[in-house]
Design a protein around this motif. Structure first.
Motif, PDB file in Angstrom:
ATOM      1  N   THR A 192       0.851  -1.182   0.000  1.00 19.33           N
ATOM      2  CA  THR A 192       0.000   0.000   0.000  1.00 19.33           C
ATOM      3  C   THR A 192       0.886   1.231   0.000  1.00 19.33           C
ATOM      4  OG1 THR A 192      -0.164   0.070   2.431  1.00 19.33           O
ATOM      5  CG2 THR A 192      -1.878  -1.146   1.246  1.00 19.33           C
ATOM      6  N   LEU A 199      -5.185   5.007   1.008  1.00 12.05           N
ATOM      7  CA  LEU A 199      -4.180   3.967   0.818  1.00 12.05           C
ATOM      8  C   LEU A 199      -4.502   3.239  -0.478  1.00 12.05           C
ATOM      9  CD1 LEU A 199      -3.490   2.229   4.253  1.00 12.05           C
ATOM     10  CD2 LEU A 199      -1.972   3.736   2.958  1.00 12.05           C
ATOM     11  N   VAL A 201      -3.741   0.161  -2.852  1.00 11.70           N
ATOM     12  CA  VAL A 201      -3.210  -1.206  -2.777  1.00 11.70           C
ATOM     13  C   VAL A 201      -2.630  -1.591  -4.130  1.00 11.70           C
ATOM     14  CG1 VAL A 201      -3.735  -3.611  -2.261  1.00 11.70           C
ATOM     15  CG2 VAL A 201      -4.951  -1.786  -1.051  1.00 11.70           C
ATOM     16  N   THR A 220      -2.405  -8.829   2.135  1.00 14.65           N
ATOM     17  CA  THR A 220      -3.064  -7.559   1.819  1.00 14.65           C
ATOM     18  C   THR A 220      -3.548  -6.889   3.093  1.00 14.65           C
ATOM     19  OG1 THR A 220      -3.763  -8.384  -0.345  1.00 14.65           O
ATOM     20  CG2 THR A 220      -4.944  -6.481   0.529  1.00 14.65           C
ATOM     21  N   LEU A 224      -2.401  -3.187   4.492  1.00 13.62           N
ATOM     22  CA  LEU A 224      -3.398  -2.190   4.865  1.00 13.62           C
ATOM     23  C   LEU A 224      -3.273  -1.795   6.335  1.00 13.62           C
ATOM     24  CD1 LEU A 224      -6.471  -3.677   2.987  1.00 13.62           C
ATOM     25  CD2 LEU A 224      -5.580  -1.359   2.641  1.00 13.62           C
ATOM     26  N   ALA A 236      -9.394   3.225   1.431  1.00 14.46           N
ATOM     27  CA  ALA A 236      -8.431   2.519   0.594  1.00 14.46           C
ATOM     28  C   ALA A 236      -9.050   2.231  -0.765  1.00 14.46           C
ATOM     29  CB  ALA A 236      -7.992   1.210   1.257  1.00 14.46           C
ATOM     30  N   LEU A 238      -8.204   0.127  -4.752  1.00 12.14           N
ATOM     31  CA  LEU A 238      -7.371  -0.826  -5.479  1.00 12.14           C
ATOM     32  C   LEU A 238      -8.004  -1.138  -6.817  1.00 12.14           C
ATOM     33  CD1 LEU A 238      -8.867  -3.852  -5.382  1.00 12.14           C
ATOM     34  CD2 LEU A 238      -7.990  -3.849  -3.064  1.00 12.14           C
TER      35      LEU A 238
END
Length: 266
Positions: A192, A199, A201, A220, A224, A236, A238
């Motif tokens: 991250t 954040l 990923v 993961t 995080l 977050a 991704l």
């Protein structure tokens, strides 16, 4: 069709994070924000660092066709191959329906699908897995292992993965990159990085010999957990592959825009 703001966030997170990653790989990389196109191209052997994405919002079929032609021309001018990332929900209904044909006409081949995801999910509990110990990437040997796992998972030659990540100072300091070790051997990885108050990923991967054991999810969660603890970030984002798309909702991510990755046709 998801909320348009979520899809815009997903695209903007890619453009912001990849700017940092690509310039870390090569300070002279091609990083440009053109009308409707973000270029993030290191022209290195690690294809994920060679990226173009469409940035228009609610783009019409005619505009998308123009952008695809422009993106393909940029990609063909490069020495190394890479990908065009298209967030489908940034296109209007007609443009989404015509996307496949327009891409083919531009000389682009569909490589694989993806899904943008995001969530207000942090902090999360400190993760654990009975098979794994976690190590933060802090030395060159860790970075090589991180690159090698990605190469194995995504089908790159090991030298290509290392060409993207090895020798990076950024990845050993500002990125919260973790390896999951089984009996001392790296088998999974995730990272991250703080990107515009979130954040982001990146590069979640598991050695194919050790998939379907929850290792990718566990590492993961670790990336995080540590990233949120260090930055205080609570949201977050991704971009999931087809393999990762069923896993990430268990952590708290919600899908937003479907994505398509295109490569220049041979």
């Amino acid at each position: 069709m998801h909320d348009l703001a979520d899809s815009v966030e997903s695209m903007e997170q890619l453009a912001a994070a990849w700017r940092v990653m690509v310039l870390d790989r090569d300070p002279d990389a091609d990083v440009r924000d053109l009308p409707g196109i973000a270029v993030r191209w290191a022209d290195c052997r690690f294809a994920f660092w060679n990226c173009v994405t469409l940035t228009d919002v609610d783009a019409s079929a005619g505009l998308v066709k123009q952008r695809l032609d422009e993106a393909a021309e940029i990609m063909r001018s490069k020495r190394r191959p890479g990908f065009l990332w298209v967030f489908e929900d940034l296109l209007d209904h007609e443009a989404r329906a015509a996307l496949g044909a327009a891409a083919e006409q531009a000389g682009l081949a569909h490589a694989f699908p993806g899904t943008g995801m995001a969530g207000d999910l942090l902090p999360i509990p400190e993760p654990a897995h009975p098979d794994l110990t976690f190590v933060r990437v802090a030395a060159e040997e860790h970075l090589r292992a991180f690159a090698d796992i990605n190469s194995l998972a995504y089908g790159f030659p090991p030298a290509d993965g290392r060409d993207g990540l090895a020798w990076s100072t950024l990845w050993k300091n500002r990125v919260y990159a973790y390896l999951g070790l089984r009996n001392g051997t790296p088998v999974a990885c995730a990272a991250t990085v703080e990107t515009e108050g979130r954040l982001f990923v990146m590069l979640v991967a598991t050695d194919p010999k050790w998939q379907r054991r929850g290792y990718g999810e566990a590492v993961t969660r670790k990336a995080l957990y540590e990233g949120a603890r260090a930055t205080g970030t609570t949201r977050a984002t991704l971009h999931a592959t087809a393999a990762g798309a069923p896993v990430h909702p268990r952590i708290g991510f919600e899908p937003n825009s479907p994505m398509r990755f295109y490569a220049v046709q041979d």
